[in-house]
Write an enzyme that holds these catalytic residues in place. Sequence first.
Site: not given
Length: 347
Positions: A201, A226, A294, A297, A320, A329
């Site tokens: 990120r 995050k 983003h 990513r 993740h 994603y």
Amino acid sequence: MATLVKTPSGTWKAVIRKQGWPTSAKTFRTKRDAEDWARRTEDEMVRGVFIERAPSERMTFGVALDRYLAEVTPTKKESTQRAERLKAVSLRLFFGRYSLAAVNADLVARYRDHRIGEGKKPNTVRLELALASHLFTTAIREWRIGLVQNPVANIRKPSVGEGRDRRLSKDEERRLRKAVATHSNPMLRWIFDLALETGMRSSEITGLTKGQVDLQRRIVRLSKTKNDSARTVPLTRHATEVLASAVANPVRPKDTDLVFFGEPGRDGRRRPYNFNKAWLGIKAELGVRDLRFHDLRHEAVSRLVEGGLSDQEVAAISGHKSMQMLKRYTHLRAEDLVGRLDSLRKK
């Protein structure tokens, strides 16, 4: 037994003193209302289910929100603190003058529909409702404010949808690489390359310190992420070369350990390099306004899957926590899978 007293203003005050319970009192316009409340309250005390509702009736949502922002929000990460203060603005405008006891599921549903009607994205509304829900949970469990239930828990939340599937085309990547390479600050190019090479990120990249980078072992150790789960990110050869250049930056000031550093603030403290203005300017110049940083990513994670890494290996790199989030994603190009399908037939 309850004591009923007529006040000088003509209202009726009911006072209940029962052994084992705190004294409870409430004022009503009529004697009948006072008697009904006293009867219900004494019955709840006998059954052991009485909850003192007066605090929730006196405290407004706005006051409770101020307390939450002062006591609970500071315990979270800086990025979360900023986000909660922004979400609090719309919540305060809608609920601020209501008492906590007056906020019910119907009112919360009206807020949800109001925000969606204003054109806010479903996920934005979900996050605002999540803040309101945690406020009520905190008021019930920690502040003992006298609420029976959390009104936000009883409504339907907006669907988050399928998520973005924006991939970076070869032409876009070529033009972006050329643009960031000619930018006056080389840190923009290094950050762009790391995003595509590692899937980190933007906050993870700009927050890197020299102590987190191990060029010899080709890894980066992330302690602040995050989802609050530390992880170690392996580096490709190109990512290693990029970080080696960034760490060896000849203009690095002696007063910071940040790999990507900004100018000192008013307090004299250096914070991570804020590249957002430069990035937005380059996107506008190239005509790729719909591309978010983003999305790089997303692109990096998709390339890892396309390269043959398993879901577990990709999740270990990207951070993740669930395969469901990883699926959101990861977007594979169907045309890139054609060759792999042909190779399977040959086997």
